[in-house]
Design a protein around this motif. Structure first.
Motif, short mmCIF file in Angstrom:
data_model
loop_
_atom_site.label_atom_id
_atom_site.label_comp_id
_atom_site.label_asym_id
_atom_site.label_seq_id
_atom_site.Cartn_x
_atom_site.Cartn_y
_atom_site.Cartn_z
N UNK A 449 0.83 -1.22 0.00
CA UNK A 449 0.00 0.00 0.00
C UNK A 449 0.86 1.26 0.00
N UNK A 450 2.19 1.09 -0.01
CA UNK A 450 3.08 2.27 0.02
C UNK A 450 4.38 1.95 -0.70
N UNK A 451 4.83 2.87 -1.56
CA UNK A 451 6.15 2.75 -2.18
C UNK A 451 6.82 4.13 -2.18
N UNK A 452 8.15 4.13 -2.18
CA UNK A 452 8.92 5.38 -2.23
C UNK A 452 9.82 5.33 -3.46
N UNK A 453 9.71 6.33 -4.32
CA UNK A 453 10.49 6.40 -5.54
C UNK A 453 11.44 7.60 -5.47
N UNK A 458 12.67 3.70 -10.55
CA UNK A 458 13.51 2.91 -9.65
C UNK A 458 12.66 1.87 -8.90
N UNK A 459 11.40 2.20 -8.66
CA UNK A 459 10.51 1.34 -7.89
C UNK A 459 9.15 1.32 -8.57
N UNK A 460 8.50 0.14 -8.51
CA UNK A 460 7.16 0.00 -9.09
C UNK A 460 6.25 -0.71 -8.09
N UNK A 461 4.99 -0.35 -8.12
CA UNK A 461 4.02 -1.13 -7.36
C UNK A 461 3.73 -2.43 -8.11
N UNK A 489 3.76 8.52 -11.60
CA UNK A 489 3.42 8.19 -12.99
C UNK A 489 2.77 6.81 -13.00
N UNK A 490 2.08 6.52 -14.08
CA UNK A 490 1.36 5.25 -14.20
C UNK A 490 1.85 4.51 -15.45
N UNK A 491 2.18 3.23 -15.29
CA UNK A 491 2.59 2.39 -16.41
C UNK A 491 1.46 1.43 -16.74
N UNK A 492 1.11 1.33 -18.02
CA UNK A 492 0.05 0.42 -18.49
C UNK A 492 0.75 -0.66 -19.30
N UNK A 593 0.52 -0.10 -13.06
CA UNK A 593 1.39 -0.05 -11.89
C UNK A 593 1.83 1.39 -11.68
N UNK A 594 2.14 1.73 -10.43
CA UNK A 594 2.57 3.09 -10.09
C UNK A 594 4.09 3.14 -9.95
#
Length: 768
Positions: A449-453, A458-461, A489-492, A593-594
């Motif tokens: 529920x939490x990520x730090x970029x 560098x990091x993805x949910x 940002x959002x990756x599809x 993914x975020x």
């Protein structure tokens, strides 16, 4: 009373015979207490003598012959004297019971008194023979009561009262069945004795004594059986406890040894325990016995014990092994066999260690065994071992995605693996839709529920799947550095394991496709797609819905996939942005993914509607791509995306029939099982799932078969012809399009189906 008066001699004969029989049974009955056994025999024998003596006393009553004279006197004497013998034997029986059931080792005084009372009573009976104060005989040799007759009842009555008192005191010590049998033995003759006074000519007391003696034996027998059952139960419980303790100690020892093996190789931490659990599950799926499942669990725990003898430099080497290093690794099955062969009570341990690298096609090691020459448990462990190896990290690769692992198992059917157990593992994977088979053993952590970029990408949910039901996602974000681009940002995308990849090597391995990115929650950067469209509104200008404005640093996303289109509506502050994407075709899965740059994303929450959105929810921006055109065979062309979402109309099966068709795998197809499926079935209208539907076989044209169905048994064989290059080449050929043929023969209760698809020949025998 009249009936008893008429038939009492026959009753005496029957009851006396039963008592004699009971005494024989007592003699052969196994009792822990010899004293109790002898006393019970004396009760039964005494009762038999009592009844026979009483019977002959009645028979010879009034017989004035010499024989009659003596028989009347002897039998009447016996009926009086033997009753004391029975009471004394019964008294000894009670004392023996006290020794068995009570903590007291000596008989109570109240029962000791009975010995003297019985002796005095018996002496008076003997004395009465000379004085005649109990009974006498008239001139016709007939028994007559005398005035002192009532005294002969006082001594037995006193004995019975004392015994009754002792029995009542023992109520809490004795079993209920024994307690009531003792109570009946003393009370029923007591009642009968009272009646005897008023029923001259009937032997009620003696008959009741006999009945009570029989009941006494039967309940003693039941009690003895209960004692034996309890003793056996205690003994069995003790054995079970000892076996459980031994098993626990054995399991702890094996687990400790398995942990030591895994600790030596840092890339296989927990490997032995996971293989043991998978092996047990496969055995359970195969319907094996509990003992077999336990044996294979322990055998799998120690299957790699031979690695103890392999140098750690080889086990922990970064990268792939050289030929000589691989040859050293191949020695561990033999070493394992040598280590475990001394455990003669568990031969399965050494067999598993020795044979788990044998192959079904004879190309394994160390002995090159083939097919069923390989021990069954080793064939199961080989499948479990391969599954864990492919789903675990190695120095030279990351864990494979579940679909990739499944494909490796399919490729190994009938070559590397026993098809029966490999198919069971495949079915377990097919049922494991959330990829939790591995996580059933180690805790499933779920979506973060939490990520730090910090640096961008560098990091993805984890990927969030989109479907034809509307999914709502909300999140908060916070910049960790100054800058306009320090937001999410959002990756599809699409990938086998629902994760984003930036490394080209892993992108290929995971069939990764990037459809686009929503950079900084604003700009759209297209990837592999046909068309896209972006719209932006102020909330007060938005016509489709009128959402309330939301706080800064919070985003609400609503997303959906319908066929080959994806729609994402994003609300942040007072702005709404809509993104419509036309995919290359509708065969892809879609995940979002975020990621971000110098930002913290938190409070990620997801909610999906239960029902699909109505058709046309997404306004199309491109025509749908169809692959339906092309050459046709005997079947009409169909475009099938989901698992068996369409079926051709049923074709009646006839002997010698042949069917041809063309197969073209869609661009997004990347697995062996993205191939045609043959269903042999029955229904009243010739349609799959029609009235009365019964399926007899389901055959995938990659050579898989679900095996036995509820209504039939199936046996599949697959042959790769000389032109077969590899399964990867086979997949590529099917993407370009291949012609397929199918023939069917009917022999008795068997339907033999043979199919050819690009250098792979399949034969399935369905037996009804």
């Amino acid at each position: 009373m009249n009936f008893l008066a008429n038939y009492q001699l026959e009753v005496m004969l029957i009851l006396g015979s039963f008592c004699g029989l009971m005494s024989v049974f007592c003699l052969i009955m196994d009792m822990r207490s010899t004293k109790k056994k002898i006393s019970l025999i004396c009760v039964e024998l005494g009762t038999m003598v009592l009844l026979f003596a009483d019977r002959y006393a009645y028979i010879f009553r009034g017989n004035e012959t010499t024989l009659g004279y003596w028989m009347v006197r002897i039998t009447n004497f016996l009926t009086f004297i033997i009753y004391y013998f029975i009471l004394e034997a019964f008294n000894v029986y009670i004392i023996a019971l006290i020794g068995d059931k009570s903590e007291k080792k000596e008989s109570p005084y109240i029962l000791t008194y009975i010995h003297f009372i019985a002796a005095i009573g018996a002496a008076l009976v003997v004395l009465s023979q000379f004085l005649g104060f109990y009974y006498s005989f008239d001139e016709h040799n007939r028994y007559q009561r005398e005035p002192g007759f009532i005294v002969c009842y006082l001594f037995p009555l006193l004995i019975i009262v004392l015994q009754l008192k002792a029995i009542i005191e023992l109520k809490n010590v004795l079993r209920k069945s024994i307690f009531y049998s003792l109570l009946a033995f003393v009370l029923s003759p007591l009642v009968a004795s009272v009646l005897q006074i008023f029923a001259y000519g009937l032997s009620l007391a003696n008959i009741f004594v006999a009945i009570s003696a029989i009941v006494l034996y039967l309940l003693a027998l039941i009690d003895q059986n209960t004692v034996l059952v309890e003793a056996n139960t205690i003994e069995i419980a003790a054995l079970k406890k000892a076996n459980k303790k031994t098993r626990e100690q054995f399991e702890q020892t094996v687990l400790a040894l398995a942990s030591a093996i895994d600790a030596k190789d840092r890339y296989t931490h927990g490997h032995s325990r996971r293989v043991a659990e998978y092996s047990r599950r496969i055995a359970m799926e195969a319907g094996k016995s509990q003992k077999f499942c336990e044996d294979i669990y322990f055998a799998a725990l120690l299957h790699d014990v031979g690695k103890i003898g392999v140098p750690e430099l080889i086990l922990n080497k970064e990268g792939r092994l050289t030929f000589s290093e691989y040859e050293a690794i191949k020695e561990h099955p033999v070493l394992g066999y040598q280590i475990l062969n001394e455990i003669s009570n568990s031969p399965s341990l050494s067999l598993a260690a020795c044979c788990h690298h044998e192959r079904y096609d004879e190309k394994g090691y160390p002995n090159g065994l083939k097919g069923e020459e390989i021990p069954e448990l080793a064939r199961i462990i080989a499948v479990a071992d391969a599954y864990d190896a492919t789903t675990s990290s190695r120095s030279y690769r990351r864990p494979l995605a579940q679909q990739k692992v499944r494909e490796e198992l399919v490729k190994g059917l009938r070559t590397q693996f026993d098809p029966q157990y490999a198919l069971l593992m495949i079915h377990m994977l097919d049922k494991d839709t959330e990829y939790r088979l591995k996580d059933d053993i180690y805790r499933y952590e779920g979506l973060r529920t939490e990520i730090i970029c910090e640096d961008y990408k560098e990091e993805f949910s984890e990927g969030i799947a989109l479907s034809d039901s509307l999914t709502e996602i909300s999140m908060n974000y916070q910049a960790t550095k100054e800058g306009d681009d320090c937001i999410p940002s959002i990756v599809i995308f699409d990938s086998l394991d629902e994760r984003v990849y930036t490394d080209e090597r892993y992108r290929k391995e995971m069939d990764y496709t990037r459809f686009g990115e929503i950079y900084c929650l604003k700009d759209f950067i297209p990837g592999t797609l046909r068309e896209y469209k972006v719209k932006e509104y102020k909330i007060n200008e938005y016509k489709r819905e009128t959402p309330d404005s939301i706080s800064d640093n919070k985003v609400i996303i609503k997303a959906i996939k319908q066929r080959d289109h994806v729609f994402i509506r994003m609300t942040l502050a007072d702005v709404i942005r809509e993104y419509t994407i036309a995919l290359m075709d509708r065969s892809h899965f879609v995940f979002i993914a975020f990621t971000g740059k110098h930002c913290k994303i938190s409070n990620i929450s997801i909610h999906s509607e239960e029902t699909p959105a109505p058709e046309g929810y997404i306004k199309r921006i491109a025509d749908e791509v169809s692959y339906i055109t092309g050459p046709e065979g005997d079947l009409p062309n169909m475009e099938i995306m989901g698992w068996r979402e369409q079926h051709s109309k049923g074709i009646p099966v006839k002997n010698g029939m042949k069917v041809t068709f063309h197969n073209l795998c869609l661009p997004a197809s990347n697995r062996l099982w993205h191939s045609p499926i043959l269903s042999l079935f029955y229904s009243e209208n010739g349609l799959v799932k029609g009235p009365g539907f019964k399926e007899y076989s389901e055959i995938r044209f990659d050579g898989e078969s679900w095996g036995d169905e509820p209504n039939a048994k199936n046996e599949m064989t697959v042959t790769l012809n000389e032109h077969f290059e590899s399964w990867d080449e086979w997949k590529q050929a099917n993407r370009k399009g291949v012609d397929c043929s199918l023939t069917i023969e009917i022999t008795g209760n068997k339907v033999i189906t043979e199919a050819d698809i690009h250098n792979v020949h399949m034969k399935n025998v369905t037996k009804f």
